[in-house]
Enzyme design. Structure first.
Site, PDB file in Angstrom:
ATOM      1  N   LYS A  71      15.722   8.596  19.851  1.00  0.00           N
ATOM      2  CA  LYS A  71      16.876   8.945  19.350  1.00  0.00           C
ATOM      3  C   LYS A  71      17.672   7.602  18.771  1.00  0.00           C
ATOM      4  O   LYS A  71      18.867   7.229  17.985  1.00  0.00           O
ATOM      5  CB  LYS A  71      18.366   9.415  20.148  1.00  0.00           C
ATOM      6  CG  LYS A  71      17.791  11.518  19.964  1.00  0.00           C
ATOM      7  CD  LYS A  71      18.921  11.678  20.859  1.00  0.00           C
ATOM      8  CE  LYS A  71      19.518  12.889  20.553  1.00  0.00           C
ATOM      9  NZ  LYS A  71      20.126  13.885  20.860  1.00  0.00           N
ATOM     10  N   ASP A 108      25.437  15.760  16.692  1.00  0.00           N
ATOM     11  CA  ASP A 108      25.091  16.204  18.475  1.00  0.00           C
ATOM     12  C   ASP A 108      26.822  16.505  18.755  1.00  0.00           C
ATOM     13  O   ASP A 108      26.929  17.787  19.153  1.00  0.00           O
ATOM     14  CB  ASP A 108      25.108  15.782  19.634  1.00  0.00           C
ATOM     15  CG  ASP A 108      23.924  15.626  19.458  1.00  0.00           C
ATOM     16  OD1 ASP A 108      23.181  16.339  19.062  1.00  0.00           O
ATOM     17  OD2 ASP A 108      22.958  15.082  20.128  1.00  0.00           O
ATOM     18  N   ARG A 159      26.838  10.487  38.279  1.00  0.00           N
ATOM     19  CA  ARG A 159      26.441  10.352  39.588  1.00  0.00           C
ATOM     20  C   ARG A 159      26.087   8.449  39.647  1.00  0.00           C
ATOM     21  O   ARG A 159      26.665   8.339  40.556  1.00  0.00           O
ATOM     22  CB  ARG A 159      24.900  10.508  39.506  1.00  0.00           C
ATOM     23  CG  ARG A 159      24.233  10.549  40.930  1.00  0.00           C
ATOM     24  CD  ARG A 159      22.167  10.759  40.842  1.00  0.00           C
ATOM     25  NE  ARG A 159      21.656  11.205  39.483  1.00  0.00           N
ATOM     26  CZ  ARG A 159      20.498  10.986  39.275  1.00  0.00           C
ATOM     27  NH1 ARG A 159      19.715  11.961  40.036  1.00  0.00           N
ATOM     28  NH2 ARG A 159      19.818  10.065  38.073  1.00  0.00           N
ATOM     29  N   LEU A 223      25.754  22.125  28.627  1.00  0.00           N
ATOM     30  CA  LEU A 223      24.907  21.879  27.375  1.00  0.00           C
ATOM     31  C   LEU A 223      23.380  22.167  27.449  1.00  0.00           C
ATOM     32  O   LEU A 223      22.665  22.561  26.512  1.00  0.00           O
ATOM     33  CB  LEU A 223      25.096  20.462  27.264  1.00  0.00           C
ATOM     34  CG  LEU A 223      26.473  19.418  27.180  1.00  0.00           C
ATOM     35  CD1 LEU A 223      26.234  18.186  26.562  1.00  0.00           C
ATOM     36  CD2 LEU A 223      26.792  20.257  25.950  1.00  0.00           C
TER      37      LEU A 223
HETATM   38  P1  ATR Z   1      21.040  13.225  28.292  1.00  0.00           P
HETATM   39  O1  ATR Z   1      20.556  12.714  26.881  1.00  0.00           O
HETATM   40  O2  ATR Z   1      20.423  14.612  27.992  1.00  0.00           O
HETATM   41  O3  ATR Z   1      22.235  12.792  28.364  1.00  0.00           O
HETATM   42  P2  ATR Z   1      20.212  11.382  29.692  1.00  0.00           P
HETATM   43  O4  ATR Z   1      20.813  10.107  28.821  1.00  0.00           O
HETATM   44  O5  ATR Z   1      18.786  11.108  30.621  1.00  0.00           O
HETATM   45  O6  ATR Z   1      19.565  12.580  28.987  1.00  0.00           O
HETATM   46  O7  ATR Z   1      21.609  12.196  30.696  1.00  0.00           O
HETATM   47  C1  ATR Z   1      21.529  12.619  32.061  1.00  0.00           C
HETATM   48  C2  ATR Z   1      22.647  13.374  32.845  1.00  0.00           C
HETATM   49  O8  ATR Z   1      22.069  13.835  33.853  1.00  0.00           O
HETATM   50  C3  ATR Z   1      23.076  11.875  33.278  1.00  0.00           C
HETATM   51  O9  ATR Z   1      24.403  11.669  33.301  1.00  0.00           O
HETATM   52  C4  ATR Z   1      22.518  11.765  34.755  1.00  0.00           C
HETATM   53  O10 ATR Z   1      23.116  11.298  35.873  1.00  0.00           O
HETATM   54  P3  ATR Z   1      22.977   9.623  36.124  1.00  0.00           P
HETATM   55  O11 ATR Z   1      22.928   8.529  34.895  1.00  0.00           O
HETATM   56  O12 ATR Z   1      23.368   9.311  37.409  1.00  0.00           O
HETATM   57  O13 ATR Z   1      21.185   8.851  35.940  1.00  0.00           O
HETATM   58  C5  ATR Z   1      22.412  12.947  35.344  1.00  0.00           C
HETATM   59  N1  ATR Z   1      21.403  13.316  36.006  1.00  0.00           N
HETATM   60  C6  ATR Z   1      20.308  14.348  36.180  1.00  0.00           C
HETATM   61  N2  ATR Z   1      19.953  14.419  37.052  1.00  0.00           N
HETATM   62  C7  ATR Z   1      20.234  14.507  37.879  1.00  0.00           C
HETATM   63  C8  ATR Z   1      20.936  14.489  39.183  1.00  0.00           C
HETATM   64  N3  ATR Z   1      19.496  14.783  40.227  1.00  0.00           N
HETATM   65  N4  ATR Z   1      22.102  14.759  39.962  1.00  0.00           N
HETATM   66  C9  ATR Z   1      22.942  14.460  39.528  1.00  0.00           C
HETATM   67  N5  ATR Z   1      23.035  13.431  37.933  1.00  0.00           N
HETATM   68  C10 ATR Z   1      21.833  13.199  37.657  1.00  0.00           C
END
Ligand code: ATR
Length: 279
Positions: A71, A108, A159, A223
């Protein structure tokens, strides 16, 4: 010999791609509108992306959707990038123009908004703050759409706090960053609450938040759409929230591409949802 019109081809490129629901969705619309065309899932590795994009128009493709992990990298390969794709830093819809240029857009955010307007028609941006969990690519698109809609304040917790601060630096003063450990505080007075993390998806841990500050009547949306009703939505609903599942965002983000490629604005309705859910 008469020249037969070319049958338009479109598809989705990603790596992996087997999980994508887009082929079912576009296939449903193609048959619903009696359009002679095809929509194909294509597994394209990152190294092959430039060659694939150069070749697809020659093979009769009019455009493609783009999913993980391409993307962001497609922006560098497109000659025309819409403002919203540039702002979000990612594209999900490419159109191969007749002049040979690749047009990259990100739908999106409009998909998120259209889903919200369809399933929570009483929501108005001015009603109050929005609270967003997550700061990844999906959150970026949602925040761009919320800003455009006139939402007065957008609270965000992630996080990895730094990522949320990065969004604040990019999108400006309407964003307020909360600490992940105090994410529940964002709910105070919020009109709209959004899970934009991948938590709650099948196979991942749940998004477990204290929802004590969630007011009855608040709109809660996720989402994540596998499962359709996530544990977060179940919790929110038990506190009187109006819940909106995430499948509609997937359906609505696909509509502009379908219209551009196949010349028909598709409807998103219960039949569309059923087709994608396989029911
Ligand atoms: P997308 O394009 O679907 O947003 P991404 O860029 O990988 O995918 O983002 C995933 C989101 O889920 C992020 O906000 C991630 O938090 P981090 O930035 O700290 O990685 C969050 N996320 C994924 N696993 C998590 C977990 N176990 N606890 C808290 N947040 C999580």
């Amino acid at each position: 010999m008469t020249d037969l019109p070319r049958i338009p081809l479109a598809g989705v490129i990603g790596h992996p791609i087997a999980h994508s629901r887009s082929p079912q969705l576009h296939g449903h619309w193609l048959s619903r509108y009696g359009i002679k065309g095809h929509y194909i899932p294509m597994d394209v590795a990152a190294d092959d992306l430039p060659a694939a994009l150069a070749m697809l128009p020659k093979l009769g493709f009019v455009g493609v959707n783009v999913t993980i992990p391409h993307k962001t990298s497609v922006l560098k390969l497109a000659e025309v990038v819409t403002d919203r794709a540039a702002l979000i830093g990612a594209a999900n819809t490419l159109t191969f123009r007749k002049d040979g240029k690749i047009h990259a857009d990100n739908t999106d955010g409009v998909g998120f908004m259209a889903n919200l307007r369809q399933l929570a028609p009483h929501w108005q941006a001015a009603q109050g703050p929005a609270a967003v969990f997550g700061a990844g690519g999906a959150a970026r698109a949602v925040i761009a759409a919320l800003i455009e809609s006139g939402t007065p304040e957008i609270r965000i917790a992630n996080r990895t706090r730094q990522r949320a601060e990065g969004l604040q630096a990019d999108f400006g003063g309407r964003l307020v960053v909360y600490d992940w450990l105090h994410a529940g505080d964002m709910l105070e007075g919020a009109a709209l609450v959004i899970n934009a993390t991948s938590l709650g998806m099948s196979g991942k841990p749940d998004l477990r938040l204290p929802l004590d500050l969630l007011k009855a009547g608040t709109i809660a949306t996720d989402l994540v759409y596998t499962p359709l009703i996530t544990p977060f939505l179940t919790d929110a609903q038990s506190r009187g929230a109006h819940i909106v599942d995430g499948l509609g965002m997937l359906l609505h983000q696909a509509a502009p591409g379908f219209e551009r490629w196949f010349g028909q604005r598709p409807q998103v309705d219960d039949n569309t949802r059923a087709a994608v859910l396989g029911i």
